[in-house]
Motif scaffolding. Structure first.
Motif, PDB file in Angstrom:
ATOM      1  N   SER A 168       0.817  -1.084  -0.058  1.00 24.90           N
ATOM      2  CA  SER A 168       0.007  -0.167   0.145  1.00 24.90           C
ATOM      3  C   SER A 168       0.768   1.169   0.146  1.00 24.90           C
ATOM      4  CB  SER A 168      -0.884  -0.003   1.241  1.00 24.90           C
ATOM      5  OG  SER A 168      -1.694  -1.121   1.065  1.00 24.90           O
ATOM      6  N   GLY A 169       2.177   1.236   0.236  1.00 24.13           N
ATOM      7  CA  GLY A 169       2.895   2.533   0.214  1.00 24.13           C
ATOM      8  C   GLY A 169       4.004   2.051   1.453  1.00 24.13           C
ATOM      9  N   LYS A 170       4.624   3.319   1.756  1.00 24.11           N
ATOM     10  CA  LYS A 170       5.776   3.268   2.597  1.00 24.11           C
ATOM     11  C   LYS A 170       5.219   4.307   3.633  1.00 24.11           C
ATOM     12  CE  LYS A 170       8.531   6.447  -0.071  1.00 24.11           C
ATOM     13  NZ  LYS A 170      10.090   6.679  -0.740  1.00 24.11           N
ATOM     14  N   ASP A 171       6.002   4.054   5.098  1.00 25.57           N
ATOM     15  CA  ASP A 171       5.668   4.965   6.056  1.00 25.57           C
ATOM     16  C   ASP A 171       6.443   6.121   6.154  1.00 25.57           C
ATOM     17  OD1 ASP A 171       8.204   4.024   6.661  1.00 25.57           O
ATOM     18  OD2 ASP A 171       7.838   3.946   9.004  1.00 25.57           O
ATOM     19  N   GLU A 172       6.105   7.114   7.023  1.00 24.90           N
ATOM     20  CA  GLU A 172       6.922   8.493   6.825  1.00 24.90           C
ATOM     21  C   GLU A 172       8.221   8.396   7.166  1.00 24.90           C
ATOM     22  OE1 GLU A 172       5.380   7.374  11.095  1.00 24.90           O
ATOM     23  OE2 GLU A 172       4.488   7.507   9.060  1.00 24.90           O
ATOM     24  N   THR A 173       8.766   7.458   7.763  1.00 21.46           N
ATOM     25  CA  THR A 173      10.320   7.180   7.740  1.00 21.46           C
ATOM     26  C   THR A 173      11.037   6.618   6.846  1.00 21.46           C
ATOM     27  OG1 THR A 173      10.199   5.010   8.927  1.00 21.46           O
ATOM     28  CG2 THR A 173       9.998   6.937  10.201  1.00 21.46           C
ATOM     29  N   GLY A 174      10.449   5.850   5.607  1.00 19.26           N
ATOM     30  CA  GLY A 174      10.842   5.326   4.547  1.00 19.26           C
ATOM     31  C   GLY A 174      11.551   4.014   4.816  1.00 19.26           C
ATOM     32  N   GLU A 175      11.638   3.446   6.184  1.00 17.90           N
ATOM     33  CA  GLU A 175      12.245   2.191   6.509  1.00 17.90           C
ATOM     34  C   GLU A 175      11.220   1.068   6.538  1.00 17.90           C
ATOM     35  OE1 GLU A 175      13.550   2.818  10.546  1.00 17.90           O
ATOM     36  OE2 GLU A 175      15.081   4.445   9.848  1.00 17.90           O
ATOM     37  N   TYR A 176      10.026   1.299   6.304  1.00 16.20           N
ATOM     38  CA  TYR A 176       9.103   0.221   6.420  1.00 16.20           C
ATOM     39  C   TYR A 176       8.047   0.310   5.120  1.00 16.20           C
ATOM     40  CZ  TYR A 176      10.422  -0.387  11.428  1.00 16.20           C
ATOM     41  OH  TYR A 176      10.823  -0.625  12.491  1.00 16.20           O
ATOM     42  N   LYS A 177       7.544  -0.733   4.590  1.00 15.68           N
ATOM     43  CA  LYS A 177       6.517  -0.739   3.617  1.00 15.68           C
ATOM     44  C   LYS A 177       5.189  -1.024   4.395  1.00 15.68           C
ATOM     45  CE  LYS A 177       8.235  -0.440  -0.461  1.00 15.68           C
ATOM     46  NZ  LYS A 177       7.182   0.138  -1.859  1.00 15.68           N
ATOM     47  N   ILE A 178       4.139  -0.603   4.083  1.00 17.12           N
ATOM     48  CA  ILE A 178       2.787  -0.871   4.543  1.00 17.12           C
ATOM     49  C   ILE A 178       2.227  -1.852   3.668  1.00 17.12           C
ATOM     50  CG2 ILE A 178       0.566   0.184   5.280  1.00 17.12           C
ATOM     51  CD1 ILE A 178       2.062   2.456   5.770  1.00 17.12           C
ATOM     52  N   LEU A 179       1.631  -2.805   4.258  1.00 20.39           N
ATOM     53  CA  LEU A 179       1.003  -3.943   3.563  1.00 20.39           C
ATOM     54  C   LEU A 179      -0.272  -4.140   4.205  1.00 20.39           C
ATOM     55  CD1 LEU A 179       3.990  -4.766   2.336  1.00 20.39           C
ATOM     56  CD2 LEU A 179       3.373  -7.245   2.704  1.00 20.39           C
ATOM     57  N   ARG A 180      -1.138  -4.389   3.064  1.00 28.63           N
ATOM     58  CA  ARG A 180      -2.645  -4.625   3.507  1.00 28.63           C
ATOM     59  C   ARG A 180      -2.936  -6.289   3.341  1.00 28.63           C
ATOM     60  NH1 ARG A 180      -7.340  -5.992   1.060  1.00 28.63           N
ATOM     61  NH2 ARG A 180      -9.343  -5.446   2.359  1.00 28.63           N
ATOM     62  N   LEU A 181      -3.065  -6.978   4.568  1.00 24.39           N
ATOM     63  CA  LEU A 181      -3.362  -8.399   4.322  1.00 24.39           C
ATOM     64  C   LEU A 181      -4.742  -8.701   3.821  1.00 24.39           C
ATOM     65  CD1 LEU A 181      -1.359  -9.511   7.622  1.00 24.39           C
ATOM     66  CD2 LEU A 181      -0.613  -8.779   5.582  1.00 24.39           C
ATOM     67  N   SER A 182      -4.860  -9.839   3.436  1.00 25.85           N
ATOM     68  CA  SER A 182      -6.261 -10.368   3.025  1.00 25.85           C
ATOM     69  C   SER A 182      -7.361 -10.201   4.292  1.00 25.85           C
ATOM     70  CB  SER A 182      -5.953 -11.894   2.362  1.00 25.85           C
ATOM     71  OG  SER A 182      -5.471 -12.654   3.388  1.00 25.85           O
ATOM     72  N   SER A 183      -6.863 -10.245   5.635  1.00 24.85           N
ATOM     73  CA  SER A 183      -7.697 -10.142   6.523  1.00 24.85           C
ATOM     74  C   SER A 183      -8.254  -8.796   6.900  1.00 24.85           C
ATOM     75  CB  SER A 183      -7.116 -10.797   7.844  1.00 24.85           C
ATOM     76  OG  SER A 183      -5.892 -10.006   8.133  1.00 24.85           O
ATOM     77  N   GLY A 184      -7.574  -7.871   5.911  1.00 21.14           N
ATOM     78  CA  GLY A 184      -7.963  -6.552   6.343  1.00 21.14           C
ATOM     79  C   GLY A 184      -6.925  -5.696   6.996  1.00 21.14           C
ATOM     80  N   GLU A 185      -5.988  -6.578   7.627  1.00 20.13           N
ATOM     81  CA  GLU A 185      -5.173  -5.741   8.737  1.00 20.13           C
ATOM     82  C   GLU A 185      -4.130  -5.057   7.965  1.00 20.13           C
ATOM     83  OE1 GLU A 185      -3.542  -8.192  11.941  1.00 20.13           O
ATOM     84  OE2 GLU A 185      -1.453  -7.681  11.257  1.00 20.13           O
ATOM     85  N   PHE A 186      -3.718  -3.854   8.167  1.00 17.41           N
ATOM     86  CA  PHE A 186      -2.522  -3.017   7.845  1.00 17.41           C
ATOM     87  C   PHE A 186      -1.451  -3.182   8.642  1.00 17.41           C
ATOM     88  CE2 PHE A 186      -6.082  -1.186   5.347  1.00 17.41           C
ATOM     89  CZ  PHE A 186      -5.615  -0.847   4.201  1.00 17.41           C
ATOM     90  N   ARG A 187      -0.391  -3.451   7.987  1.00 16.08           N
ATOM     91  CA  ARG A 187       0.881  -3.844   9.053  1.00 16.08           C
ATOM     92  C   ARG A 187       2.275  -3.327   8.227  1.00 16.08           C
ATOM     93  NH1 ARG A 187       3.516  -7.731  12.421  1.00 16.08           N
ATOM     94  NH2 ARG A 187       1.705  -8.266  13.213  1.00 16.08           N
ATOM     95  N   LYS A 188       3.209  -2.736   9.271  1.00 16.36           N
ATOM     96  CA  LYS A 188       4.389  -2.198   8.764  1.00 16.36           C
ATOM     97  C   LYS A 188       5.456  -3.262   8.642  1.00 16.36           C
ATOM     98  CE  LYS A 188       4.881   1.462  11.467  1.00 16.36           C
ATOM     99  NZ  LYS A 188       5.276   2.461  12.020  1.00 16.36           N
ATOM    100  N   ILE A 189       6.055  -3.186   7.619  1.00 17.05           N
ATOM    101  CA  ILE A 189       7.150  -4.620   7.568  1.00 17.05           C
ATOM    102  C   ILE A 189       8.430  -3.858   6.860  1.00 17.05           C
ATOM    103  CG2 ILE A 189       7.887  -6.642   6.348  1.00 17.05           C
ATOM    104  CD1 ILE A 189       4.832  -7.527   6.303  1.00 17.05           C
ATOM    105  N   PRO A 190       9.673  -4.398   7.537  1.00 14.02           N
ATOM    106  CA  PRO A 190      10.845  -3.573   7.164  1.00 14.02           C
ATOM    107  C   PRO A 190      11.272  -3.713   5.389  1.00 14.02           C
ATOM    108  CG  PRO A 190      11.247  -4.671   9.229  1.00 14.02           C
ATOM    109  CD  PRO A 190       9.996  -5.177   8.613  1.00 14.02           C
ATOM    110  N   ASN A 191      12.044  -2.716   5.010  1.00 17.63           N
ATOM    111  CA  ASN A 191      12.213  -2.894   3.450  1.00 17.63           C
ATOM    112  C   ASN A 191      13.096  -3.724   3.063  1.00 17.63           C
ATOM    113  OD1 ASN A 191      10.495  -0.525   2.700  1.00 17.63           O
ATOM    114  ND2 ASN A 191      12.405   0.887   3.211  1.00 17.63           N
ATOM    115  N   GLU A 192      14.008  -4.538   4.174  1.00 14.91           N
ATOM    116  CA  GLU A 192      15.026  -5.574   3.738  1.00 14.91           C
ATOM    117  C   GLU A 192      14.334  -6.949   3.876  1.00 14.91           C
ATOM    118  OE1 GLU A 192      15.203  -3.367   6.310  1.00 14.91           O
ATOM    119  OE2 GLU A 192      16.498  -2.008   5.341  1.00 14.91           O
ATOM    120  N   CYS A 193      13.041  -6.920   4.394  1.00 17.05           N
ATOM    121  CA  CYS A 193      12.225  -8.365   4.029  1.00 17.05           C
ATOM    122  C   CYS A 193      12.063  -8.713   2.714  1.00 17.05           C
ATOM    123  CB  CYS A 193      10.916  -8.215   5.095  1.00 17.05           C
ATOM    124  SG  CYS A 193      11.319  -8.258   6.784  1.00 17.05           S
TER     125      CYS A 193
END
Length: 282
Positions: A168-193
């Motif tokens: 869905s995009g990246k957070d304000e720090t630029g260190e994480y990507k924002i993912l929308r899961l199939s359950s509807g949850e939004f979660r931040k995950i590190p860019n190195e993953c």
């Protein structure tokens, strides 16, 4: 994957809905790659002392474990999809891929992947189904699966049949990507993953209806009995003449603990700070 139509010859078959595995079985010899399989012993939900730690497990058909490559860390080496196979240990299909250096691995089969397709892992690869790369290199809006939570630990999110996550995009720090899961949850995950492009195969698995109790037993699932029909010495809900209320302010486990609406998440190991919106938030 198509749904199989069954001719009704018994009560158990009348309501059963099954997956048609003809296309899967036609692409291989129906035998797993021997070097990537190992025997597993049925523990029946018991620990090393023989005490039941997980109820409703036991029996079931013998099956061998297929070693799946969730890390996908052979960068820059192209691989060819050789088979698309059924795996009795998971809901999704798996694919046997052969790398150019001769190494063979099992991976989770994405939807719409075919025998003979070329896939690759690394930072400089196309946004193509089956390719694996860092989240930092995946554009917004792409569907991914087999997503890592910790860099190098292997995929942990979106691994079951038909599951996915959308970037869905990246957070304000630029260190994480924002993912929308199939359950509807939004979660931040590190860019190195790492994550794999595409949606997991066998998306019709949620339509399956076993139809009879015997198929559950073949899968190693033992019967579940309601607490209200037990005796008082077996369950807190048991006892009483005829049908009775449970007699508590909330449902209880067989050991007397509150059962529904109680948080069981371990705060020391939880990654709650990375969850932007939970799946049950309205």
């Amino acid at each position: 994957m198509a749904i199989k139509s069954i001719k009704t010859r018994s009560k158990g078959k009348r309501t059963s809905i099954l997956i048609d595995y003809k296309k899967v079985l036609s692409s291989n010899t129906n035998k797993p790659h021997k070097a990537l399989t190992k025997s597993i012993q049925n523990q029946s939900g018991r620990n090393n002392r023989g005490i039941i730690t997980t109820r409703h497990q036991g029996g079931g058909h013998k099956r061998k474990f297929r070693e799946i490559d969730f890390k996908r860390n052979k960068d820059g080496i192209k691989a060819t999809v050789q088979t698309i196979e059924y795996d009795p240990n998971r809901t999704a299909f798996i694919s046997l891929v052969c790398y150019e250096d001769g190494t063979k691995k099992y991976i989770l089969a994405p939807r719409d992947i075919k025998v003979g397709d070329k896939i690759v892992s690394g930072n400089k690869c196309d946004i193509k189904t089956g390719n694996c790369m860092l989240l930092a290199n995946i554009p917004d809006g792409a569907f991914v699966h087999n997503v890592e939570l910790v860099p190098g630990h292997g995929g942990q999110i979106a691994r079951s049949a038909g599951s996915f996550a959308q970037v869905s995009g990246k957070d304000e720090t630029g260190e994480y990507k924002i993912l929308r899961l199939s359950s509807g949850e939004f979660r931040k995950i590190p860019n190195e993953c790492r994550a794999t492009i595409g949606i997991v195969s066998n998306e019709d698995h949620n339509l399956v209806n076993l139809g009879k109790a015997g198929r559950s037993r073949h899968m190693g699932i033992r019967p579940t009995v309601r607490g209200t029909v037990m005796n008082p010495n077996d369950h807190p809900h048991g006892g009483g003449e005829g049908r009775q209320s449970i007699g508590y302010d909330a449902p209880r486990t067989p050991w007397g603990k509150r059962h529904m609406g109680v948080k069981t998440r371990r705060q020391k190991k939880a990654s709650s700070a990375l969850i932007i919106r939970r799946r049950n938030d309205k």
